[in-house]
Design an enzyme around this catalytic site. Structure first.
Site, PDB file in Angstrom:
ATOM      1  N   SER A  81       5.606  -6.992   4.394  1.00 19.88           N
ATOM      2  CA  SER A  81       6.183  -7.342   5.691  1.00 19.88           C
ATOM      3  C   SER A  81       7.018  -8.613   5.577  1.00 19.88           C
ATOM      4  CB  SER A  81       5.071  -7.547   6.721  1.00 19.88           C
ATOM      5  OG  SER A  81       4.322  -8.718   6.421  1.00 19.88           O
ATOM      6  N   LYS A 139      -1.116  -7.869  -8.604  1.00 19.93           N
ATOM      7  CA  LYS A 139      -2.052  -7.929  -7.474  1.00 19.93           C
ATOM      8  C   LYS A 139      -1.658  -6.808  -6.531  1.00 19.93           C
ATOM      9  CE  LYS A 139      -2.784  -8.899  -3.684  1.00 19.93           C
ATOM     10  NZ  LYS A 139      -3.262  -7.969  -2.578  1.00 19.93           N
ATOM     11  N   CYS A 160       9.619   1.746   3.754  1.00 16.86           N
ATOM     12  CA  CYS A 160      10.561   0.701   4.160  1.00 16.86           C
ATOM     13  C   CYS A 160      11.973   1.247   4.274  1.00 16.86           C
ATOM     14  CB  CYS A 160      10.520  -0.469   3.182  1.00 16.86           C
ATOM     15  SG  CYS A 160      11.128  -0.080   1.531  1.00 16.86           S
ATOM     16  N   PHE A 186       0.808  -1.214   0.000  1.00 14.58           N
ATOM     17  CA  PHE A 186       0.000   0.000   0.000  1.00 14.58           C
ATOM     18  C   PHE A 186       0.839   1.262   0.000  1.00 14.58           C
ATOM     19  CE2 PHE A 186       0.942  -0.385   4.506  1.00 14.58           C
ATOM     20  CZ  PHE A 186       1.132   0.928   4.897  1.00 14.58           C
ATOM     21  N   GLU A 244       9.516  -3.189  13.571  1.00 16.65           N
ATOM     22  CA  GLU A 244       9.228  -2.131  12.613  1.00 16.65           C
ATOM     23  C   GLU A 244       7.919  -1.459  13.003  1.00 16.65           C
ATOM     24  OE1 GLU A 244       9.340  -1.544   7.798  1.00 16.65           O
ATOM     25  OE2 GLU A 244       8.396  -3.359   8.556  1.00 16.65           O
ATOM     26  N   GLU A 303      -5.093  -3.934  -1.653  1.00 17.20           N
ATOM     27  CA  GLU A 303      -6.519  -3.614  -1.684  1.00 17.20           C
ATOM     28  C   GLU A 303      -6.822  -2.311  -0.960  1.00 17.20           C
ATOM     29  OE1 GLU A 303      -5.875  -6.758   1.607  1.00 17.20           O
ATOM     30  OE2 GLU A 303      -5.020  -6.164  -0.340  1.00 17.20           O
ATOM     31  N   ARG A 304      -5.819  -1.733  -0.281  1.00 15.94           N
ATOM     32  CA  ARG A 304      -6.067  -0.485   0.454  1.00 15.94           C
ATOM     33  C   ARG A 304      -6.078   0.739  -0.459  1.00 15.94           C
ATOM     34  NH1 ARG A 304      -1.791  -1.836   5.333  1.00 15.94           N
ATOM     35  NH2 ARG A 304      -2.864  -3.703   6.113  1.00 15.94           N
TER      36      ARG A 304
END
Length: 499
Positions: A226, A173, A281, A149, A384, A176-177
């Site tokens: 993640s 893919k 990140c 996202f 994190e 979805e956010r």
């Protein structure tokens, strides 16, 4: 309410699963759209279409494929403001940051215009008597990417641009956010001349991920997210015989030496630690000050800068420093970790817990936090946080500071701020981290170098973008050729006999 779609076979296609995910406006907390979550059958349909379209695209010569990338760059520049606004609306980041998201993806597309050069093979003339050896770089076929996202424009382009330039089809893919920008990118690629079916966007959740990992026609998978999910995707994808690259979490340290320009270091930390609400990140989340005097001077510089940060929605103007985090769950997790820092003995120097933005009380805003006297056994150090929280650790020596960055389980990025060239060279050579900045807080390489961390920040043998991308998205075929000799002398008119 807007109902989003998949993009399959060159058209927007409604979902058939009956399952949807809410797409929020993070600034208000309101649901602004719903996105369909695909079934395995919907994913299979997209793969079948891609598999049929890919051979013809692979047969297009690299120069013509590069021309599609050239046109795509033009369209990205044309629609930059439109893309940035759509990105900010769903993610929450500021408009300049959203435009930067698109720009860093665009730069990888620009690099992919050089596909004809990158796809040249090797040739050895006269490797043996009448023998030549040459290699060809050929596309894999159908490839796929699962993207996060926090960079809904940049990371998809990091994946699909080199994959498609190499002659592959690509199934994306996205998160979805914030799925709108990936759908817009697919439209722009076809406007640029890409054949239908070569780039497809299938929205979904774990069901869609597993369908990608298990489909025998998908030859490679890229992922950013993640570390636990990176490990899962890497393990399952490799077990199914796919080529896989996965990039996971991070805990990026910035070492501040006693001789550093403290104003420069403080400015760098504020931008790197709080930009995009810390949802990067490559964000600096740990400041390691060498010596107590260095730490005291650094904290004194940081406090007024952090307290002056302007937090608000992207609609408030370009002087907003950062916006909301992406979901209510993300906000709750950040607040939970902040509390563990307090409970475990860290000193909360700047307290953002009571931050409240009038008119946006239901938004997912998190105030800026600054901790001092953090130790390496605290949760805010080991985990994190992915939020606007900066932890300051006090190291007694350079060697101890170096060891902190080296010994942490994550190894994405790190930086050192110093005026000492010897210290900088030593740090760059010895630190066990994939990307290093010297007086540069966020050392993300430009598109013609490669991006990749070490240790639990990355799984797979090759990095993203740059030359590694062309290696990842192609397979090498080596041909050894010998041609019969003698025909060049003309016809033989006598009966051949055994000598």
């Amino acid at each position: 309410m807007q109902e989003l779609t998949h993009y399959i076979g060159g058209a927007h296609v409604k979902g058939t699963s009956g399952r949807f995910a809410d797409v929020y406006n993070p600034a208000t907390g309101e649901v602004q759209a719903k996105v369909p979550l695909a079934t395995a059958d919907e994913m299979n349909t997209a793969v079948e279409i891609a598999a049929k379209a890919q051979p013809a695209w692979a047969a297009v010569n690299p120069q013509r494929r590069a021309r599609v990338m050239m046109k795509f760059v033009t369209l990205l520049n044309r629609d930059m403001d439109k893309l940035a606004e759509a990105l900010s609306r769903e993610h929450g980041k500021t408009l300049p940051d959203a435009a930067g998201d698109v720009q860093r993806g665009l730069e990888v597309v620009e690099y992919c215009i050089g596909a004809p050069q990158m796809l040249k093979g090797e040739f050895t003339d006269g490797a043996g008597p009448g023998i030549d050896i040459y290699s060809m770089k050929q596309p894999l076929g159908v490839t796929a990417g699962i993207t996060p996202f926090n960079f809904p424009a940049m990371i998809p382009m990091w994946m699909f641009a080199p994959a498609i330039a190499c002659g592959n089809a690509f199934i994306l893919k996205p998160s979805e956010r914030d799925p709108s920008v990936p759908l817009m990118l697919a439209e722009l690629m076809e406007e640029a001349g890409l054949p239908k079916g070569i780039l497809q966007v299938v929205n979904g959740d774990k069901d869609s991920v597993d369908a990608i990992l298990d489909h025998p026609a998908i030859m490679s998978v890229g992922f950013v997210g993640s570390t636990p999910i990176a490990e899962y995707i890497y393990g399952r994808g490799c077990a199914n015989g796919k080529r896989v690259q996965c990039f996971g979490g991070a805990k990026n340290h910035m070492i501040i030496m006693p001789d550093a320009d403290m104003d420069q270091a403080a400015d760098a930390l504020v931008g790197a630690g709080y930009g995009a609400a810390g949802e990067r990140c490559m964000a600096i989340s740990v400041a390691v000050a060498v010596g107590n005097d260095t730490a005291d001077r650094l904290i004194d510089k940081l406090i007024p800068r952090i307290e002056a940060l302007k937090v608000g929605p992207y609609t408030a103007g370009k002087d907003v420093d950062y916006g909301p985090v992406v979901t209510a769950a993300a906000k709750a997790n950040i607040e939970r970790l902040v509390q563990t820092g307090i409970d475990q003995g860290a000193k909360l120097v700047v307290d953002g817990r009571n931050f409240n933005l009038q008119g946006y009380e239901d938004g997912f805003f998190v105030g800026p936090h600054l901790f001092d006297h953090v130790t390496t056994d605290m949760d805010i150090y080991t985990q994190e946080i992915f939020g606007p929280v900066l932890s300051t650790v006090r190291a007694e020596s350079y060697e101890q500071a170096l060891a902190m960055a080296t010994d942490h389980e994550y190894g994405n990025g790190t930086a050192i701020f110093t005026r000492d060239g010897d210290a900088a060279r030593d740090f760059a050579a010895r630190v066990q981290v994939g990307m290093v900045g010297i007086n540069v807080p966020i050392p993300v390489p430009l598109a013609y170098h490669t991006f990749g961390g070490w240790k639990k920040s990355a799984f797979g043998d090759l990095n993203q973008h740059g030359p590694d991308a062309f290696k990842f998205y192609t397979k090498t075929k080596t041909v050894t050729a010998r041609w019969p000799s003698g025909i060049k002398e003309g016809g033989e008119f006598s009966i051949p006999v055994m000598e």
